[in-house]
Design a protein around this motif. Structure first.
Motif, short mmCIF file in Angstrom:
data_model
loop_
_atom_site.label_atom_id
_atom_site.label_comp_id
_atom_site.label_asym_id
_atom_site.label_seq_id
_atom_site.Cartn_x
_atom_site.Cartn_y
_atom_site.Cartn_z
N PHE A 30 -5.90 6.62 4.26
CA PHE A 30 -5.94 6.36 2.75
C PHE A 30 -7.25 6.90 2.21
O PHE A 30 -7.14 7.37 1.04
N GLU A 31 -8.51 6.63 3.08
CA GLU A 31 -9.78 6.80 2.31
C GLU A 31 -9.59 8.46 1.88
O GLU A 31 -10.26 8.88 1.00
N LEU A 45 0.90 9.26 5.53
CA LEU A 45 0.81 7.66 4.91
C LEU A 45 2.19 7.45 4.20
O LEU A 45 2.32 6.56 3.31
N LEU A 46 3.18 8.43 4.14
CA LEU A 46 4.32 8.33 3.14
C LEU A 46 5.06 6.85 3.45
O LEU A 46 5.33 6.29 2.39
N TRP A 47 5.30 6.71 4.82
CA TRP A 47 6.09 5.17 4.80
C TRP A 47 5.02 4.13 4.25
O TRP A 47 5.87 3.21 3.90
N TYR A 48 3.99 4.31 4.69
CA TYR A 48 2.99 3.09 4.46
C TYR A 48 3.03 3.08 2.75
O TYR A 48 2.81 1.74 2.19
N TYR A 49 2.82 3.90 2.25
CA TYR A 49 2.41 4.36 0.75
C TYR A 49 3.83 3.76 -0.06
O TYR A 49 3.91 3.05 -0.87
N CYS A 50 5.10 4.23 0.52
CA CYS A 50 6.32 3.91 -0.20
C CYS A 50 6.76 2.33 0.10
O CYS A 50 7.41 1.70 -0.92
#
Length: 263
Positions: free
Chosen positions: A121-122, A198-203
């Motif tokens: 994320f950073e 990061l898509l899964w964690y973001y969504c």
């Protein structure tokens, strides 16, 4: 002393290979394919790529969760194919960082540690900031107007009460737009790379309430206003905060889930 986004940007300039570019092109072209049908026979042409695309779409849209085992026989029946092309598709997804293959144990969707998620994320926040800084410094009214239009759509979706998925799709559109307008193909490839990871964690771990979406929208609006007045530093700072605010909430939920598993 203000940190230099240009220094970070110079790192992007020397990256000459991004294995996730092909993944991104595939996932965008197959996104509309339904994953809810009980039997989805694919055409013989490019069979391995088609299977890999469908499975990649399922993984990043939450059909399969991080750490979940992919059952070979079940998936082969679903696609109406033999196990040989399915195993080739698994190897493609392993190279793209979506799954792990364990000898004699099967295939699982990759699960990042909390520390890995935080670090990803950073970097994603820094990359968005670089893109926004470059667009602002370029000063093109057309580019800034394009960003403004998409942020306007994001606000409209929120106020119209549209669901989480529509909101996330629009934020993905903004992210893709800013990286494409930044004028550096390697930077664009890096943004695509980190977005995929990061898509899964973001969504599924991001802004989950209307109020949190509105809070995020205020950050997007602050970024846009800085771009419109030509303040590249303020625009980059606001852009970074957009991602970090999502990361903070996502990590809180992820940490709570991890603690629940331990009890």
């Amino acid at each position: 002393m203000k940190p230099s986004w240009q220094f970070i940007g110079s790192i992007a300039d020397v990256i000459v290979h991004c294995p996730f570019q092909l993944f991104y092109l595939r996932i965008m072209t197959s996104y509309s394919a339904s994953s809810s049908l009980p039997h989805e026979r694919v055409q013989p042409q490019s069979l391995v790529d088609q299977i890999a695309s469908r499975l990649a779409n399922d993984i990043v849209t939450g059909v399969y969760s991080p750490g979940e085992r992919l059952k070979e026989q079940e998936i082969a029946l679903r696609f109406g194919t033999s196990r040989a092309p399915l195993r080739e598709a698994f190897r493609v997804l392993e190279r793209e960082g979506l799954i792990e293959i364990f000898p004699w144990r099967g295939v699982c969707v990759i699960r990042h540690s909390l520390e890995e998620i935080r670090e990803l994320f950073e970097i994603r926040a820094d990359l968005l900031a670089i893109c926004v800084q470059r667009i602002t410094e370029d000063g093109s009214p057309e580019k800034i107007a394009a960003v403004s239009e998409e942020i306007g759509k994001l606000i409209e979706l929120t106020e119209a009460g549209r669901d989480e998925r529509a909101y996330k799709q629009q934020t993905a559109t903004i992210s893709t737009l800013t990286s494409s307008l930044a004028g550096n193909r390697y930077l664009h490839a890096m943004v695509t790379d980190f977005r995929q990871k990061l898509l899964w964690y973001y969504c599924f771990l991001g802004q989950s309430t209307v109020e949190r979406r509105r809070e995020s929208n205020r950050l997007w609006q602050a970024m846009l206003e800085a771009m419109q007045r030509g303040d590249a530093w303020a625009a980059a700072k606001a852009a970074r905060q957009v991602t970090l605010s999502t990361a903070q909430f996502a990590l809180q939920i992820a940490e709570a889930a991890e603690k629940l598993k331990e009890t």
